[in-house]
Design an enzyme around this catalytic site. Structure first.
Site, PDB file in Angstrom:
ATOM      1  N   CYS A  11     -25.320  66.933  32.478  1.00 15.39           N
ATOM      2  CA  CYS A  11     -25.632  65.729  31.703  1.00 15.39           C
ATOM      3  C   CYS A  11     -27.139  65.702  31.459  1.00 15.39           C
ATOM      4  O   CYS A  11     -27.792  66.752  31.511  1.00 15.39           O
ATOM      5  CB  CYS A  11     -25.124  64.473  32.407  1.00 15.39           C
ATOM      6  SG  CYS A  11     -25.888  64.143  34.008  1.00 15.39           S
ATOM      7  N   ASN A  14     -28.769  64.332  35.574  1.00 14.45           N
ATOM      8  CA  ASN A  14     -28.104  64.853  36.782  1.00 14.45           C
ATOM      9  C   ASN A  14     -28.136  63.853  37.944  1.00 14.45           C
ATOM     10  O   ASN A  14     -28.203  64.236  39.107  1.00 14.45           O
ATOM     11  CB  ASN A  14     -28.701  66.216  37.212  1.00 14.45           C
ATOM     12  CG  ASN A  14     -27.877  66.970  38.260  1.00 14.45           C
ATOM     13  OD1 ASN A  14     -28.417  67.735  39.062  1.00 14.45           O
ATOM     14  ND2 ASN A  14     -26.584  66.762  38.302  1.00 14.45           N
ATOM     15  N   CYS A  16     -26.233  60.603  37.298  1.00 11.96           N
ATOM     16  CA  CYS A  16     -25.097  59.691  37.074  1.00 11.96           C
ATOM     17  C   CYS A  16     -23.815  60.462  36.770  1.00 11.96           C
ATOM     18  O   CYS A  16     -22.969  60.651  37.643  1.00 11.96           O
ATOM     19  CB  CYS A  16     -25.394  58.715  35.940  1.00 11.96           C
ATOM     20  SG  CYS A  16     -26.795  57.627  36.270  1.00 11.96           S
ATOM     21  N   ARG A  17     -23.681  60.933  35.524  1.00 12.97           N
ATOM     22  CA  ARG A  17     -22.396  61.489  35.102  1.00 12.97           C
ATOM     23  C   ARG A  17     -22.053  62.828  35.737  1.00 12.97           C
ATOM     24  O   ARG A  17     -20.932  63.020  36.227  1.00 12.97           O
ATOM     25  CB  ARG A  17     -22.365  61.614  33.572  1.00 12.97           C
ATOM     26  CG  ARG A  17     -22.367  60.278  32.864  1.00 12.97           C
ATOM     27  CD  ARG A  17     -22.694  60.436  31.401  1.00 12.97           C
ATOM     28  NE  ARG A  17     -24.072  60.899  31.212  1.00 12.97           N
ATOM     29  CZ  ARG A  17     -24.595  61.267  30.056  1.00 12.97           C
ATOM     30  NH1 ARG A  17     -23.846  61.267  28.967  1.00 12.97           N
ATOM     31  NH2 ARG A  17     -25.852  61.636  29.975  1.00 12.97           N
ATOM     32  N   SER A  18     -22.992  63.791  35.708  1.00 12.92           N
ATOM     33  CA  SER A  18     -22.618  65.130  36.194  1.00 12.92           C
ATOM     34  C   SER A  18     -22.423  65.199  37.714  1.00 12.92           C
ATOM     35  O   SER A  18     -21.520  65.908  38.162  1.00 12.92           O
ATOM     36  CB  SER A  18     -23.561  66.221  35.678  1.00 12.92           C
ATOM     37  OG  SER A  18     -24.881  66.034  36.115  1.00 12.92           O
ATOM     38  N   ASP A 126     -22.983  57.492  28.646  1.00 14.96           N
ATOM     39  CA  ASP A 126     -24.059  57.421  29.637  1.00 14.96           C
ATOM     40  C   ASP A 126     -24.112  56.010  30.227  1.00 14.96           C
ATOM     41  O   ASP A 126     -24.390  55.051  29.508  1.00 14.96           O
ATOM     42  CB  ASP A 126     -25.378  57.754  28.934  1.00 14.96           C
ATOM     43  CG  ASP A 126     -26.523  57.882  29.911  1.00 14.96           C
ATOM     44  OD1 ASP A 126     -26.356  57.505  31.085  1.00 14.96           O
ATOM     45  OD2 ASP A 126     -27.591  58.361  29.496  1.00 14.96           O
TER      46      ASP A 126
HETATM   47  P1  4NP Z   1     -27.102  60.949  33.482  1.00 13.26           P
HETATM   48  O1  4NP Z   1     -27.772  59.514  33.209  1.00 13.26           O
HETATM   49  O2  4NP Z   1     -27.537  61.839  32.351  1.00 13.26           O
HETATM   50  O3  4NP Z   1     -25.656  60.650  33.467  1.00 13.26           O
HETATM   51  O4  4NP Z   1     -27.618  61.413  34.831  1.00 13.26           O
HETATM   52  C1  4NP Z   1     -29.144  59.343  32.982  1.00 13.26           C
HETATM   53  C2  4NP Z   1     -30.004  59.333  34.024  1.00 13.26           C
HETATM   54  C3  4NP Z   1     -31.351  59.141  33.793  1.00 13.26           C
HETATM   55  C4  4NP Z   1     -31.805  58.959  32.510  1.00 13.26           C
HETATM   56  C5  4NP Z   1     -30.933  58.992  31.456  1.00 13.26           C
HETATM   57  C6  4NP Z   1     -29.590  59.197  31.681  1.00 13.26           C
HETATM   58  N1  4NP Z   1     -33.196  58.731  32.268  1.00 13.26           N
HETATM   59  O5  4NP Z   1     -33.562  58.539  31.118  1.00 13.26           O
HETATM   60  O6  4NP Z   1     -33.981  58.754  33.220  1.00 13.26           O
END
Ligand code: 4NP
Length: 155
Positions: A11, A14, A16-18, A126
């Site tokens: 994602c 790294n 939240c989703r992944s 997201d």
């Molecule tokens: P992820 O979510 O891609 O599912 O881990 C996010 C985590 C952090 C950010 C964006 C999305 N960020 O902008 O810091």
């Protein structure tokens, strides 16, 4: 020689989703006795070394899955040689991974929900900037993808 499958979920951050996909897949693989290498990474580097977001940890924990020990890392061109399957959580992640892939990369690269009949082409949304119930939706999506992947990889 058959190559043992190895699966990488990618994602943006790294956190939240992944990592939730990694946790769901680890549990699903264990349930059927499938021994495969499973990991996750982000296309971005902001959170490298950090544990998953506390809301992701809490949501997974409520389903009986502990992802608190995972640490974020950035996806690397070498991942295309280390893994047989790389799954992007959304289409931006997929585009970024295509740019990162070395020429002639052997790993299969696809959108994660392409594995789930009826969800092809869709993103795992997201949840980072949204309300906590977004993490429930993420868990549902990554769990159904994990089940579909297990069915595909279990031979
Ligand atoms: P992820 O979510 O891609 O599912 O881990 C996010 C985590 C952090 C950010 C964006 C999305 N960020 O902008 O810091």
């Amino acid at each position: 020689m058959t190559v043992q499958p190895s699966v990488l979920f990618v994602c943006l951050g790294n956190i939240c989703r992944s990592p939730m996909a990694e946790g769901a897949m680890r549990v699903a693989a264990r349930e059927v006795g499938l021994e495969i290498h499973i990991d996750s990474a982000g296309t971005g580097a902001w959170h490298v070394g950090n544990p998953p977001d506390s809301r992701a940890i809490a949501t997974a924990r409520a389903k009986g899955v502990d992802i608190s020990g995972l640490r974020a890392r950035q996806a690397d061109p070498d991942d295309f040689a280390r893994f047989t399957h790389i799954f992007a959580l959304d289409s931006q992640n997929l585009a970024d991974l295509r740019r990162l892939a070395p020429g002639g990369a052997a790993a299969e690269l696809a959108l994660l929900l392409d594995m789930v009949p009826g969800r092809e082409g869709q993103a795992v949304a997201d949840p980072y900037y949204g309300a906590d119930d977004g993490f429930e939706e993420t868990w549902r999506d990554v769990s159904s993808a994990a089940q579909a992947l297990i069915a595909r990889l279990k031979v």
